[in-house]
Design a protein around this motif. Structure first.
Motif, PDB file in Angstrom:
ATOM      1  N   MET A 122      -2.850 -79.552  -5.940  1.00 13.33           N
ATOM      2  CA  MET A 122      -3.134 -78.143  -5.873  1.00 13.33           C
ATOM      3  C   MET A 122      -4.617 -77.932  -6.108  1.00 13.33           C
ATOM      4  SD  MET A 122      -0.134 -76.413  -8.077  1.00 13.33           S
ATOM      5  CE  MET A 122       1.086 -75.602  -7.115  1.00 13.33           C
ATOM      6  N   LYS A 123      -5.150 -76.919  -5.468  1.00 15.35           N
ATOM      7  CA  LYS A 123      -6.562 -76.608  -5.645  1.00 15.35           C
ATOM      8  C   LYS A 123      -6.708 -75.294  -6.402  1.00 15.35           C
ATOM      9  CE  LYS A 123      -8.217 -79.295  -1.841  1.00 15.35           C
ATOM     10  NZ  LYS A 123      -9.034 -79.359  -0.649  1.00 15.35           N
ATOM     11  N   TYR A 124      -7.676 -75.277  -7.312  1.00 11.57           N
ATOM     12  CA  TYR A 124      -7.944 -74.114  -8.135  1.00 11.57           C
ATOM     13  C   TYR A 124      -9.418 -73.760  -8.041  1.00 11.57           C
ATOM     14  CZ  TYR A 124      -3.429 -75.029 -10.301  1.00 11.57           C
ATOM     15  OH  TYR A 124      -2.099 -75.218 -10.515  1.00 11.57           O
ATOM     16  N   ALA A 125      -9.716 -72.493  -8.234  1.00 18.53           N
ATOM     17  CA  ALA A 125     -11.106 -72.045  -8.320  1.00 18.53           C
ATOM     18  C   ALA A 125     -11.432 -71.880  -9.797  1.00 18.53           C
ATOM     19  CB  ALA A 125     -11.280 -70.722  -7.597  1.00 18.53           C
ATOM     20  N   VAL A 126     -12.528 -72.502 -10.235  1.00 14.81           N
ATOM     21  CA  VAL A 126     -12.926 -72.437 -11.635  1.00 14.81           C
ATOM     22  C   VAL A 126     -14.359 -71.927 -11.695  1.00 14.81           C
ATOM     23  CG1 VAL A 126     -13.308 -73.766 -13.741  1.00 14.81           C
ATOM     24  CG2 VAL A 126     -11.428 -74.374 -12.230  1.00 14.81           C
ATOM     25  N   LYS A 127     -14.587 -70.924 -12.555  1.00 19.44           N
ATOM     26  CA  LYS A 127     -15.928 -70.380 -12.715  1.00 19.44           C
ATOM     27  C   LYS A 127     -16.444 -70.790 -14.086  1.00 19.44           C
ATOM     28  CE  LYS A 127     -18.441 -66.142 -11.800  1.00 19.44           C
ATOM     29  NZ  LYS A 127     -18.305 -64.731 -11.408  1.00 19.44           N
ATOM     30  N   VAL A 128     -17.585 -71.502 -14.100  1.00 24.99           N
ATOM     31  CA  VAL A 128     -18.198 -71.960 -15.347  1.00 24.99           C
ATOM     32  C   VAL A 128     -19.648 -71.509 -15.340  1.00 24.99           C
ATOM     33  CG1 VAL A 128     -18.785 -73.962 -16.765  1.00 24.99           C
ATOM     34  CG2 VAL A 128     -16.698 -73.996 -15.392  1.00 24.99           C
ATOM     35  N   ALA A 129     -20.032 -70.742 -16.337  1.00 25.56           N
ATOM     36  CA  ALA A 129     -21.405 -70.253 -16.472  1.00 25.56           C
ATOM     37  C   ALA A 129     -21.906 -69.617 -15.174  1.00 25.56           C
ATOM     38  CB  ALA A 129     -22.325 -71.377 -16.922  1.00 25.56           C
ATOM     39  N   GLY A 130     -21.047 -68.814 -14.530  1.00 26.58           N
ATOM     40  CA  GLY A 130     -21.424 -68.111 -13.313  1.00 26.58           C
ATOM     41  C   GLY A 130     -21.375 -68.934 -12.039  1.00 26.58           C
ATOM     42  N   GLN A 131     -21.063 -70.208 -12.139  1.00 27.92           N
ATOM     43  CA  GLN A 131     -21.000 -71.080 -10.963  1.00 27.92           C
ATOM     44  C   GLN A 131     -19.539 -71.414 -10.664  1.00 27.92           C
ATOM     45  OE1 GLN A 131     -23.336 -74.635 -11.353  1.00 27.92           O
ATOM     46  NE2 GLN A 131     -22.948 -75.289  -9.263  1.00 27.92           N
ATOM     47  N   CYS A 132     -19.136 -71.290  -9.370  1.00 27.45           N
ATOM     48  CA  CYS A 132     -17.762 -71.578  -8.967  1.00 27.45           C
ATOM     49  C   CYS A 132     -17.613 -73.031  -8.534  1.00 27.45           C
ATOM     50  CB  CYS A 132     -17.330 -70.671  -7.817  1.00 27.45           C
ATOM     51  SG  CYS A 132     -16.906 -69.027  -8.382  1.00 27.45           S
ATOM     52  N   PHE A 133     -16.481 -73.634  -8.916  1.00 32.95           N
ATOM     53  CA  PHE A 133     -16.150 -74.995  -8.530  1.00 32.95           C
ATOM     54  C   PHE A 133     -14.737 -75.004  -7.968  1.00 32.95           C
ATOM     55  CE2 PHE A 133     -19.121 -75.354 -12.035  1.00 32.95           C
ATOM     56  CZ  PHE A 133     -20.019 -76.310 -11.587  1.00 32.95           C
ATOM     57  N   GLU A 134     -14.473 -75.886  -7.019  1.00 39.24           N
ATOM     58  CA  GLU A 134     -13.119 -76.097  -6.538  1.00 39.24           C
ATOM     59  C   GLU A 134     -12.590 -77.331  -7.255  1.00 39.24           C
ATOM     60  OE1 GLU A 134     -11.539 -77.521  -2.437  1.00 39.24           O
ATOM     61  OE2 GLU A 134     -11.732 -75.328  -2.373  1.00 39.24           O
ATOM     62  N   VAL A 135     -11.465 -77.167  -7.936  1.00 38.79           N
ATOM     63  CA  VAL A 135     -10.883 -78.242  -8.726  1.00 38.79           C
ATOM     64  C   VAL A 135      -9.555 -78.639  -8.102  1.00 38.79           C
ATOM     65  CG1 VAL A 135     -10.002 -78.874 -11.010  1.00 38.79           C
ATOM     66  CG2 VAL A 135     -11.952 -77.333 -10.819  1.00 38.79           C
ATOM     67  N   GLU A 136      -9.363 -79.934  -7.884  1.00 37.00           N
ATOM     68  CA  GLU A 136      -8.104 -80.444  -7.336  1.00 37.00           C
ATOM     69  C   GLU A 136      -7.330 -81.110  -8.462  1.00 37.00           C
ATOM     70  OE1 GLU A 136      -6.445 -83.479  -3.928  1.00 37.00           O
ATOM     71  OE2 GLU A 136      -8.548 -82.879  -3.888  1.00 37.00           O
ATOM     72  N   ILE A 137      -6.073 -80.699  -8.618  1.00 33.30           N
ATOM     73  CA  ILE A 137      -5.214 -81.236  -9.669  1.00 33.30           C
ATOM     74  C   ILE A 137      -4.030 -81.913  -9.014  1.00 33.30           C
ATOM     75  CG2 ILE A 137      -3.724 -80.652 -11.613  1.00 33.30           C
ATOM     76  CD1 ILE A 137      -5.681 -78.438 -12.295  1.00 33.30           C
ATOM     77  N   GLU A 138      -3.774 -83.174  -9.410  1.00 34.47           N
ATOM     78  CA  GLU A 138      -2.689 -83.943  -8.808  1.00 34.47           C
ATOM     79  C   GLU A 138      -1.315 -83.420  -9.227  1.00 34.47           C
ATOM     80  OE1 GLU A 138      -3.196 -88.076  -9.696  1.00 34.47           O
ATOM     81  OE2 GLU A 138      -5.127 -88.166  -8.671  1.00 34.47           O
ATOM     82  N   ASP A 139      -1.024 -83.474 -10.508  1.00 32.78           N
ATOM     83  CA  ASP A 139       0.283 -83.087 -11.026  1.00 32.78           C
ATOM     84  C   ASP A 139       0.074 -82.230 -12.270  1.00 32.78           C
ATOM     85  OD1 ASP A 139       2.857 -82.807 -11.999  1.00 32.78           O
ATOM     86  OD2 ASP A 139       3.260 -84.942 -12.169  1.00 32.78           O
ATOM     87  N   LEU A 140       0.369 -80.957 -12.152  1.00 29.63           N
ATOM     88  CA  LEU A 140       0.140 -80.019 -13.244  1.00 29.63           C
ATOM     89  C   LEU A 140       1.008 -80.315 -14.464  1.00 29.63           C
ATOM     90  CD1 LEU A 140      -1.622 -77.579 -13.822  1.00 29.63           C
ATOM     91  CD2 LEU A 140       0.172 -76.131 -12.927  1.00 29.63           C
TER      92      LEU A 140
END
Length: 137
Positions: A1-19
């Protein structure tokens, strides 16, 4: 699954295998992280040993009308077995029902801990993708 993560104003796309695995394996820009949500004081990169502060993940859902109080079908199929009852308290990750799709049985797990206020499907019933299956109180 892919998630959008915002850290210190910067967005990252995070891929998680098994939640539901512990620790969770997450990949950000090719870097692999092991994350234990139950003990998330420190997150450590396996590649560089950097300490990272925990952040809240939000699932990417462009056309979603899903509320956090509903568990929805991740795929179309037929409900073949129910393991939960109305009024029952369940834990996150607990199997609530099984959907059969393309001759494969898929265990559908609770996305949160809480009390089930309504089960919206019955065994033998066909369900559509993103159809609400269970409501939490």
């Amino acid at each position: 699954m892919k998630y959008a993560v915002k850290v210190a104003g910067q967005c990252f796309e995070v891929e998680i295998e098994d939640l539901y695995a512990r620790p969770i394996t997450a990949r950000v820009d090719g870097q692999e992280f092991k994350v234990s949500p139950e003990d998330s004081e420190k997150l450590v990169s396996q590649q560089q040993g950097k300490e990272v502060r925990p952040v809240e993940l939000t699932k990417k859902q462009s056309d979603s009308t899903i509320t956090s109080n509903e568990l929805t079908a991740p795929l179309p199929g037929t409900v073949i077995e129910l393991f939960a009852r109305t009024g029952e308290y369940v834990e996150a990750g607990q199997v609530l029902l099984v959907i059969e799709a393309m001759k494969m049985k898929n265990s559908i797990r609770s996305t949160r801990a809480g009390t089930i206020t309504e089960i919206l499907v019955n065994a033998g019933e066909s369900v559509a993708h993103k159809q609400a299956l269970v409501r939490f109180g």
